[in-house]
Design a protein around this motif. Structure first.
Motif, PDB file in Angstrom:
ATOM      1  N   VAL A  65       5.389   9.239   1.857  1.00  0.00           N
ATOM      2  CA  VAL A  65       4.690   8.394   2.534  1.00  0.00           C
ATOM      3  C   VAL A  65       4.528   6.955   1.800  1.00  0.00           C
ATOM      4  N   LYS A  66       4.068   7.212   0.559  1.00  0.00           N
ATOM      5  CA  LYS A  66       3.961   6.022  -0.407  1.00  0.00           C
ATOM      6  C   LYS A  66       5.167   5.398  -0.676  1.00  0.00           C
ATOM      7  N   ARG A  67       6.252   6.306  -1.016  1.00  0.00           N
ATOM      8  CA  ARG A  67       7.514   5.603  -1.400  1.00  0.00           C
ATOM      9  C   ARG A  67       7.981   4.648  -0.265  1.00  0.00           C
ATOM     10  N   LEU A  68       7.917   4.974   1.023  1.00  0.00           N
ATOM     11  CA  LEU A  68       8.210   4.184   2.249  1.00  0.00           C
ATOM     12  C   LEU A  68       7.484   2.994   2.384  1.00  0.00           C
ATOM     13  N   LEU A  69       6.138   3.176   1.985  1.00  0.00           N
ATOM     14  CA  LEU A  69       5.255   1.850   1.978  1.00  0.00           C
ATOM     15  C   LEU A  69       5.551   0.932   1.146  1.00  0.00           C
ATOM     16  N   ILE A  70       5.887   1.457  -0.147  1.00  0.00           N
ATOM     17  CA  ILE A  70       6.293   0.381  -1.128  1.00  0.00           C
ATOM     18  C   ILE A  70       7.543  -0.258  -1.029  1.00  0.00           C
ATOM     19  N   ALA A  71       8.341   0.460  -0.312  1.00  0.00           N
ATOM     20  CA  ALA A  71       9.740  -0.166  -0.013  1.00  0.00           C
ATOM     21  C   ALA A  71       9.469  -1.014   1.191  1.00  0.00           C
ATOM     22  N   GLY A  72       8.467  -1.273   1.701  1.00  0.00           N
ATOM     23  CA  GLY A  72       8.403  -2.402   2.957  1.00  0.00           C
ATOM     24  C   GLY A  72       8.401  -1.889   4.291  1.00  0.00           C
ATOM     25  N   PHE A  73       8.804  -0.761   4.669  1.00  0.00           N
ATOM     26  CA  PHE A  73       9.066  -0.144   6.012  1.00  0.00           C
ATOM     27  C   PHE A  73       7.838  -0.670   6.944  1.00  0.00           C
ATOM     28  N   GLY A  74       6.818  -0.597   6.535  1.00  0.00           N
ATOM     29  CA  GLY A  74       5.413  -0.961   7.283  1.00  0.00           C
ATOM     30  C   GLY A  74       4.359  -0.879   6.582  1.00  0.00           C
ATOM     31  N   ILE A  75       3.105  -0.694   7.517  1.00  0.00           N
ATOM     32  CA  ILE A  75       1.666  -0.412   6.944  1.00  0.00           C
ATOM     33  C   ILE A  75       1.532   1.056   7.157  1.00  0.00           C
ATOM     34  N   GLY A  76       0.613   1.724   6.487  1.00  0.00           N
ATOM     35  CA  GLY A  76       0.399   3.015   6.681  1.00  0.00           C
ATOM     36  C   GLY A  76      -0.888   3.464   6.082  1.00  0.00           C
ATOM     37  N   CYS A  77      -1.577   4.655   6.315  1.00  0.00           N
ATOM     38  CA  CYS A  77      -2.662   5.075   5.909  1.00  0.00           C
ATOM     39  C   CYS A  77      -2.450   6.373   4.587  1.00  0.00           C
ATOM     40  N   LEU A  78      -3.289   6.227   3.547  1.00  0.00           N
ATOM     41  CA  LEU A  78      -3.410   6.978   2.448  1.00  0.00           C
ATOM     42  C   LEU A  78      -4.692   7.074   1.969  1.00  0.00           C
ATOM     43  N   PRO A  79      -5.022   8.288   1.281  1.00  0.00           N
ATOM     44  CA  PRO A  79      -6.202   8.673   0.970  1.00  0.00           C
ATOM     45  C   PRO A  79      -6.384   7.426  -0.124  1.00  0.00           C
ATOM     46  N   GLU A  80      -7.619   6.849  -0.298  1.00  0.00           N
ATOM     47  CA  GLU A  80      -7.777   5.716  -1.196  1.00  0.00           C
ATOM     48  C   GLU A  80      -7.825   6.088  -2.730  1.00  0.00           C
ATOM     49  N   HIS A  81      -8.394   7.447  -2.884  1.00  0.00           N
ATOM     50  CA  HIS A  81      -8.681   7.770  -4.360  1.00  0.00           C
ATOM     51  C   HIS A  81      -7.040   8.260  -4.850  1.00  0.00           C
ATOM     52  N   SER A  82      -6.370   8.547  -4.162  1.00  0.00           N
ATOM     53  CA  SER A  82      -5.065   9.052  -4.461  1.00  0.00           C
ATOM     54  C   SER A  82      -4.104   7.907  -4.902  1.00  0.00           C
ATOM     55  N   VAL A  83      -4.556   6.695  -4.609  1.00  0.00           N
ATOM     56  CA  VAL A  83      -3.553   5.552  -4.806  1.00  0.00           C
ATOM     57  C   VAL A  83      -4.248   4.247  -5.513  1.00  0.00           C
ATOM     58  N   LYS A  84      -5.313   4.678  -6.220  1.00  0.00           N
ATOM     59  CA  LYS A  84      -6.058   3.752  -7.112  1.00  0.00           C
ATOM     60  C   LYS A  84      -5.046   2.965  -7.935  1.00  0.00           C
ATOM     61  N   GLU A  85      -4.420   4.110  -9.021  1.00  0.00           N
ATOM     62  CA  GLU A  85      -3.571   3.390  -9.672  1.00  0.00           C
ATOM     63  C   GLU A  85      -2.440   2.538  -9.369  1.00  0.00           C
ATOM     64  N   ASP A  86      -1.949   2.885  -8.020  1.00  0.00           N
ATOM     65  CA  ASP A  86      -0.732   2.035  -7.338  1.00  0.00           C
ATOM     66  C   ASP A  86      -1.213   0.768  -7.096  1.00  0.00           C
ATOM     67  N   VAL A  87      -2.665   0.688  -6.594  1.00  0.00           N
ATOM     68  CA  VAL A  87      -3.013  -0.638  -6.274  1.00  0.00           C
ATOM     69  C   VAL A  87      -3.391  -1.350  -7.300  1.00  0.00           C
ATOM     70  N   GLY A  88      -4.034  -0.856  -8.478  1.00  0.00           N
ATOM     71  CA  GLY A  88      -3.969  -1.657  -9.706  1.00  0.00           C
ATOM     72  C   GLY A  88      -2.787  -2.083 -10.403  1.00  0.00           C
TER      73      GLY A  88
END
Length: 336
Positions: free
Chosen positions: A246-269
């Motif tokens: 799911v994260k891969r597809l979001l990063i690729a720009g397919f659309g918007i989507g929900c993920l657990p906040e604590h699991s993607v802190k590094e990706d946001v940073g």
């Protein structure tokens, strides 16, 4: 190969037939210096002690005690037997003590069904401790969708599970493992990336990347309910049951989507993902530790369920979400 001498062969025959109880009886006789006193100490008849002595002498073909009226003397052969019996008795007593004190080592296999990509230093630490304590327990971590985990455990098909479970079946026991706050994200290739003035209204027509279980009535249906209540009209253009996909597809720009906040802190940073409104997130979803109440469990399985449950009790729900172990400094990666 050298042939055994007559004396060696005879000694081997005698040792093969020799009864430890005869040696023990003789040891008590030599300590008490009396047949009758030895019988009292061994709680047997005097006749039984005399018979045991005669059998031992017959086995060894040596007289071990000289008895003349009140005189009691151990022969030279008897002294050799006494010393040997004391050594054997000491070795046996040490063996029994060692066996009694030896801790039984747990062995076996556990089959743990788990949702994908659990982000928790507390969880990682548990596995480290568990392996150190029980190195001979084989672990199989089987990643499955949460609906499958619940179904398999109901059929007693695994040791335990970690997954989403909105309605716990009667056959299962459970404990809340993590409370995950879901928020909406987009990737760097999406046109909303970096928009600080973005409002929920700006998201309503956007296409969605979704978890396979994000449908009404399934384990992630709170996300579906949120979209329905807010009036999202975009299409679901991609789905996966795995967090990383799911994260891969979001990063690729397919659309918007929900993920657990604590699991993607590094990706946001790191700028791979962008946090979108609402500010307080979408919903809180509970990840449960699950096991079947009924049926036989092996020692290894019982140990795992007990130890993981006790491990969770040592930490608060907030502490279980951290990327470093509470009470220990966060590990800093050195980047050159």
């Amino acid at each position: 190969m050298l042939e055994k001498s007559h004396d060696d062969a005879a000694a081997e025959r005698v040792s093969g037939r020799l009864d430890w109880n005869l040696l023990r009886t003789f040891l008590v006789i030599s300590q008490e210096k009396s047949i009758s006193a030895a019988a009292i100490k061994l709680n047997v008849t005097q006749s039984a002690v005399s018979q045991a002595l005669r059998r031992l002498e017959a086995h060894l073909d040596k007289r071990l005690i000289e008895r003349h009226h009140s005189r009691f003397a151990i022969t030279l052969a008897g002294e050799e037997v006494r010393r040997a019996a004391e050594t054997i008795y000491g070795n046996v007593a040490e063996l029994v003590s060692d066996v009694m004190q030896a801790k039984e080592e747990a062995i076996g296999r556990i089959h743990v069904l788990t949702a994908s990509r659990i982000h928790s230093a507390v969880y990682d630490e548990f596995w480290s401790q568990f392996h150190r304590r029980y190195p001979r327990i084989e672990v199989n971590l089987d990643v499955r969708p949460s609906s499958e985990i619940v179904s398999i455990l109901q059929r007693r098909g695994g040791t335990a599970g970690i997954g989403l479970c909105r309605q716990k079946p009667a056959a299962l026991d459970s404990k809340i493992f993590l409370q995950q706050r879901y928020a909406i994200f987009c990737g760097a290739n999406h046109h909303l990336y970096g928009r600080r003035d973005c409002q929920v209204e700006d998201l309503l027509g956007e296409n969605f990347v979704s978890f396979s279980s994000d449908v009404f009535g399934d384990s992630l249906s709170p996300l579906a309910i949120f979209r329905d209540e807010q009036g999202f009209s975009g299409n679901i253009v991609a789905t996966s049951s795995h967090h990383d996909e799911v994260k891969r597809l979001l990063i690729a720009g397919f659309g918007i989507g929900c993920l657990p906040e604590h699991s993607v802190k590094e990706d946001v940073g790191a700028g791979r993902l962008w946090r979108l409104p609402p500010e307080d997130g979408v919903c809180t979803v509970e990840l449960h530790f699950l096991w079947n109440k009924t049926g036989h469990r092996s020692m290894a399985e019982s140990l795992f369920i007990r130890e993981f449950s006790e491990h969770l009790d040592r930490y608060t729900l907030d502490e279980r979400l951290t990327s470093y172990l509470p009470g220990k400094p966060a590990r800093l990666d050195n980047h050159k």
